[in-house]
Scaffold this motif. Structure first.
Motif, short mmCIF file in Angstrom:
data_model
loop_
_atom_site.label_atom_id
_atom_site.label_comp_id
_atom_site.label_asym_id
_atom_site.label_seq_id
_atom_site.Cartn_x
_atom_site.Cartn_y
_atom_site.Cartn_z
N MET A 1 -6.87 0.74 10.53
CA MET A 1 -7.53 2.04 10.39
C MET A 1 -7.90 2.30 8.94
O MET A 1 -8.98 2.81 8.64
N VAL A 2 -7.02 1.94 8.01
CA VAL A 2 -7.31 2.12 6.59
C VAL A 2 -8.47 1.22 6.17
O VAL A 2 -9.35 1.64 5.41
N LEU B 1 -8.91 1.50 -0.92
CA LEU B 1 -7.79 1.40 0.00
C LEU B 1 -8.00 0.32 1.05
O LEU B 1 -7.04 -0.30 1.52
N SER B 2 -9.26 0.07 1.42
CA SER B 2 -9.54 -1.00 2.37
C SER B 2 -9.11 -2.34 1.78
O SER B 2 -8.44 -3.15 2.46
N SER B 3 -9.45 -2.57 0.52
CA SER B 3 -9.06 -3.81 -0.14
C SER B 3 -7.54 -3.89 -0.28
O SER B 3 -6.94 -4.95 -0.05
N ALA B 4 -6.91 -2.77 -0.63
CA ALA B 4 -5.45 -2.75 -0.79
C ALA B 4 -4.74 -3.02 0.54
O ALA B 4 -3.72 -3.71 0.58
N ALA B 5 -5.30 -2.49 1.63
CA ALA B 5 -4.69 -2.71 2.95
C ALA B 5 -4.73 -4.18 3.34
O ALA B 5 -3.77 -4.72 3.91
N LYS B 6 -5.83 -4.85 3.03
CA LYS B 6 -5.93 -6.28 3.34
C LYS B 6 -4.88 -7.08 2.58
O LYS B 6 -4.22 -7.95 3.13
N ILE C 1 -1.44 -9.17 4.01
CA ILE C 1 -1.15 -10.57 3.67
C ILE C 1 0.31 -10.69 3.23
O ILE C 1 1.02 -11.63 3.62
N LYS C 2 0.78 -9.73 2.43
CA LYS C 2 2.17 -9.77 1.97
C LYS C 2 3.15 -9.57 3.12
O LYS C 2 4.20 -10.20 3.18
N VAL C 3 2.81 -8.67 4.04
CA VAL C 3 3.67 -8.43 5.21
C VAL C 3 3.77 -9.70 6.05
O VAL C 3 4.86 -10.13 6.45
N GLU C 4 2.63 -10.31 6.32
CA GLU C 4 2.61 -11.51 7.17
C GLU C 4 3.36 -12.67 6.53
O GLU C 4 3.90 -13.53 7.22
#
Length: 229
Positions: A85-86, A94-99, A103-106
């Motif tokens: 959604m972000v 924020l779109s770039s930050a969400a991507k 990646i860090k979460v995965e």
């Protein structure tokens, strides 16, 4: 919430370097204060440097790193949906930050969750990017409490110039709305971001003004709602 998750959350909530009461922790975690007192005692006995006492509040004596707990499927799905959604509606920054955050979460997911994908999506192919052209500027100005000169066109196509104090952004049914204090009207006003014609940051910052803050607006709306019941 699992007890292990709750203990982890307590440590995170105490990292703000300010006193947090057991009642505040209990409300945040939806448990009793007695449960919080027991958890605090167990954390202290395990070596977590918690300082404070019942009735006063608690804080961490110094920084402590606690390894994050593994996500379950529902938690991971909530993160994926939120990130999507972000990416679609959060503006360029924020779109770039969400991507990058995803990646860090995965990268730290256990093997059993690495292929997990939510089937809830936020498509962006139909979105006119102009709708969000000023979103980054508005978000920054709201956070830094910077005056803005706003050129705006309302639903009747009437244009106006306003000097505003941006306070917060809200997402209502696919539309971003800016809550601001309008110097022209000397009152709160909401502006649809997709109707903004132009913005000029004023390089001048506004200070805390009682009665003219986001919390005051929320209290006003809540009072009006209660009166309408």
């Amino acid at each position: 919430m699992r007890r292990a998750d709750r203990l982890f959350q307590i440590v995170q909530l105490l990292k703000g370097r300010r006193l947090v009461t057991a009642q505040q922790l209990a409300e945040r975690l939806e448990v009793s204060t007695r449960t919080i007192y027991r958890d605090i005692q167990d954390l202290s006995l395990s070596g977590i440097p918690i300082e404070g006492e019942a009735g006063v509040g608690y804080l961490l004596r110094h920084e402590v790193n606690v390894p994050p707990l593994m996500f379950n499927e529902q938690e991971l799905e909530a993160i994926q949906v939120g990130m999507r959604m972000v990416q679609a509606w959060g503006g360029h920054e924020l779109s770039s930050a969400a991507k990058q955050a995803m990646i860090k979460v995965e990268a730290v997911l256990p093997a059993r969750l690495q292929a997990y994908q939510s089937l809830m999506f936020a498509p962006d192919f139909y979105i006119n990017n102009q709708e969000f052209a000023f979103l980054d500027v508005l978000r920054k100005a709201s956070r830094e409490r910077e005056y803005l000169q706003l050129s705006y066109q309302d639903a009747n196509q009437s244009a106006s110039q306003r000097l505003i104090r941006p306070l917060a952004l809200y997402f209502w049914k696919g539309v971003w709305t800016l809550l601001a204090w309008c110097e022209l009207r000397n009152d709160f006003r909401n502006f649809r971001v997709d109707r903004v014609i132009d913005l000029v940051p004023q390089a001048d910052h506004f200070t805390l003004t009682p009665g003219q803050e986001m919390a005051d607006y929320i209290a006003l709306m809540q009072a009006q709602y209660q009166e309408s019941l």
